[in-house]
Design a protein around this motif. Structure first.
Motif, PDB file in Angstrom:
ATOM      1  N   UNK A 179       0.826  -1.245  -0.113  1.00  0.00           N
ATOM      2  CA  UNK A 179      -0.138   0.047   0.202  1.00  0.00           C
ATOM      3  C   UNK A 179       0.900   1.289  -0.217  1.00  0.00           C
ATOM      4  N   UNK A 180       1.834   1.143   0.456  1.00  0.00           N
ATOM      5  CA  UNK A 180       2.984   2.282   0.646  1.00  0.00           C
ATOM      6  C   UNK A 180       3.386   2.889  -0.920  1.00  0.00           C
ATOM      7  N   UNK A 181       2.911   1.925  -1.849  1.00  0.00           N
ATOM      8  CA  UNK A 181       3.179   2.212  -3.593  1.00  0.00           C
ATOM      9  C   UNK A 181       1.980   2.905  -4.041  1.00  0.00           C
ATOM     10  N   UNK A 182       0.908   3.547  -3.127  1.00  0.00           N
ATOM     11  CA  UNK A 182      -0.326   3.877  -3.672  1.00  0.00           C
ATOM     12  C   UNK A 182      -0.203   5.433  -3.267  1.00  0.00           C
ATOM     13  N   UNK A 183       0.027   6.386  -4.241  1.00  0.00           N
ATOM     14  CA  UNK A 183       0.050   7.711  -3.935  1.00  0.00           C
ATOM     15  C   UNK A 183      -0.890   8.601  -4.482  1.00  0.00           C
ATOM     16  N   UNK A 184      -1.213   9.751  -3.839  1.00  0.00           N
ATOM     17  CA  UNK A 184      -2.100  10.527  -4.423  1.00  0.00           C
ATOM     18  C   UNK A 184      -1.471  12.004  -4.452  1.00  0.00           C
ATOM     19  N   UNK A 185      -1.453  12.887  -5.400  1.00  0.00           N
ATOM     20  CA  UNK A 185      -1.319  14.175  -5.243  1.00  0.00           C
ATOM     21  C   UNK A 185      -2.587  15.186  -5.095  1.00  0.00           C
ATOM     22  N   UNK A 186      -2.264  15.910  -3.819  1.00  0.00           N
ATOM     23  CA  UNK A 186      -3.339  16.711  -3.499  1.00  0.00           C
ATOM     24  C   UNK A 186      -3.103  18.111  -3.501  1.00  0.00           C
ATOM     25  N   UNK A 187      -4.142  18.921  -3.567  1.00  0.00           N
ATOM     26  CA  UNK A 187      -4.034  20.528  -3.578  1.00  0.00           C
ATOM     27  C   UNK A 187      -5.251  20.618  -2.500  1.00  0.00           C
ATOM     28  N   UNK A 188      -4.665  20.985  -1.173  1.00  0.00           N
ATOM     29  CA  UNK A 188      -5.717  21.238  -0.054  1.00  0.00           C
ATOM     30  C   UNK A 188      -6.394  19.787   0.198  1.00  0.00           C
ATOM     31  N   UNK A 189      -7.518  19.809   0.058  1.00  0.00           N
ATOM     32  CA  UNK A 189      -8.250  18.427   0.111  1.00  0.00           C
ATOM     33  C   UNK A 189      -8.722  17.774  -1.046  1.00  0.00           C
ATOM     34  N   UNK A 190      -8.249  18.322  -2.288  1.00  0.00           N
ATOM     35  CA  UNK A 190      -8.722  18.061  -3.465  1.00  0.00           C
ATOM     36  C   UNK A 190      -7.598  16.948  -4.225  1.00  0.00           C
ATOM     37  N   UNK A 191      -8.003  15.570  -4.529  1.00  0.00           N
ATOM     38  CA  UNK A 191      -7.217  14.843  -5.181  1.00  0.00           C
ATOM     39  C   UNK A 191      -6.954  15.431  -6.715  1.00  0.00           C
ATOM     40  N   UNK A 192      -5.860  15.510  -7.119  1.00  0.00           N
ATOM     41  CA  UNK A 192      -5.693  15.848  -8.415  1.00  0.00           C
ATOM     42  C   UNK A 192      -4.612  14.986  -9.282  1.00  0.00           C
ATOM     43  N   UNK A 193      -4.214  13.949  -8.509  1.00  0.00           N
ATOM     44  CA  UNK A 193      -3.550  12.775  -9.231  1.00  0.00           C
ATOM     45  C   UNK A 193      -3.298  11.586  -8.262  1.00  0.00           C
ATOM     46  N   UNK A 194      -2.910  10.413  -9.182  1.00  0.00           N
ATOM     47  CA  UNK A 194      -2.651   9.435  -8.387  1.00  0.00           C
ATOM     48  C   UNK A 194      -1.772   8.695  -9.071  1.00  0.00           C
ATOM     49  N   UNK A 195      -1.218   7.473  -8.421  1.00  0.00           N
ATOM     50  CA  UNK A 195      -0.303   6.521  -8.882  1.00  0.00           C
ATOM     51  C   UNK A 195      -0.251   5.365  -8.157  1.00  0.00           C
ATOM     52  N   UNK A 196      -0.193   4.294  -8.717  1.00  0.00           N
ATOM     53  CA  UNK A 196       0.115   2.966  -8.232  1.00  0.00           C
ATOM     54  C   UNK A 196       1.357   2.321  -8.812  1.00  0.00           C
ATOM     55  N   UNK A 197       2.198   1.732  -7.627  1.00  0.00           N
ATOM     56  CA  UNK A 197       3.347   1.059  -8.145  1.00  0.00           C
ATOM     57  C   UNK A 197       3.346  -0.254  -7.508  1.00  0.00           C
ATOM     58  N   UNK A 198       4.166  -1.261  -8.245  1.00  0.00           N
ATOM     59  CA  UNK A 198       4.203  -2.449  -7.671  1.00  0.00           C
ATOM     60  C   UNK A 198       5.606  -2.823  -7.846  1.00  0.00           C
TER      61      UNK A 198
END
Length: 139
Positions: free
Chosen positions: A43-62
Motif C-alpha cells: 500500500x505504500x506504493x499507492x500515492x495521491x497528489x493533493x491540492x488542499x483536500x482535492x485529489x488531483x493525481x494518483x499513481x500505483x506502483x508494484x
C-alpha cells in the motif's frame, strides 16, 4: 500548491472519479476492488497528489523483486501541464528504488498513445512486446 502523500481511504471516491475522468477505468475492472487489493499488497506504493483536500493525481506502483510497475497514473484534466504526473512518477520511482528495484515498466493501452511523448521525456523507452493475460477472479 500540490503535495504527494500516501493514499488514504477517504480518497477512494475522489480517486475513482479521477480515474473515470481520465479514461483509466474499464468495464471488466471494479475500481473499488482494485483499491482494496492494492491496500493489501504494498500500500505504500499507492500515492495521491493533493491540492488542499482535492485529489488531483494518483499513481500505483508494484514491485515483484525483478521489476517495478506503474499503474493508474492520472492527473486531473484541468491541471494538465502542471507537473503533477511527472512528480507522481518521480515519487513512486524513488520508493521503488528504496526497495532495491532495478527497473520499472508500464503499459500504455491502444488509444492512449498521446501519453507516449510524456513517457519519452521521462526517459522511458518503448519495447516491441506482446502482453498476455489471464483472469483468475471475476470482479
Amino acid at each position: 500548491m500540490t503535495s504527494i502523500r500516501a493514499f488514504a481511504l477517504r480518497d477512494t471516491e475522489s480517486v475513482i472519479a479521477l480515474w473515470q475522468a481520465t479514461g483509466l477505468t474499464r468495464s471488466w475492472n471494479n475500481p473499488h476492488l482494485d483499491i482494496q487489493r492494492k491496500l493489501t499488497v504494498q500500500p505504500e506504493l499507492f500515492l495521491v497528489a493533493v491540492d488542499g483536500e482535492d485529489v488531483v493525481g494518483s499513481v500505483m506502483g508494484g514491485y515483484d523483486g525483478h521489476r517495478g510497475w506503474i499503474y493508474y497514473l492520472a492527473s486531473s484534466p484541468q491541471r494538465r501541464g502542471q507537473g503533477i504526473a511527472r512528480d507522481l512518477v518521480a515519487a513512486v520511482e524513488d520508493l521503488l528504488l528504496e526497495m532495491g528495484c532495478p527497473k520499472v515498466q508500464l503499459m500504455v493501452r491502444p488509444g492512449n498513445e498521446d501519453v507516449l511523448g510524456f513517457y519519452d521525456r521521462l526517459g522511458y523507452e518503448r519495447f516491441d512486446t506482446t502482453t498476455t493475460g489471464k483472469r483468475l477472479i471475476a470482479d
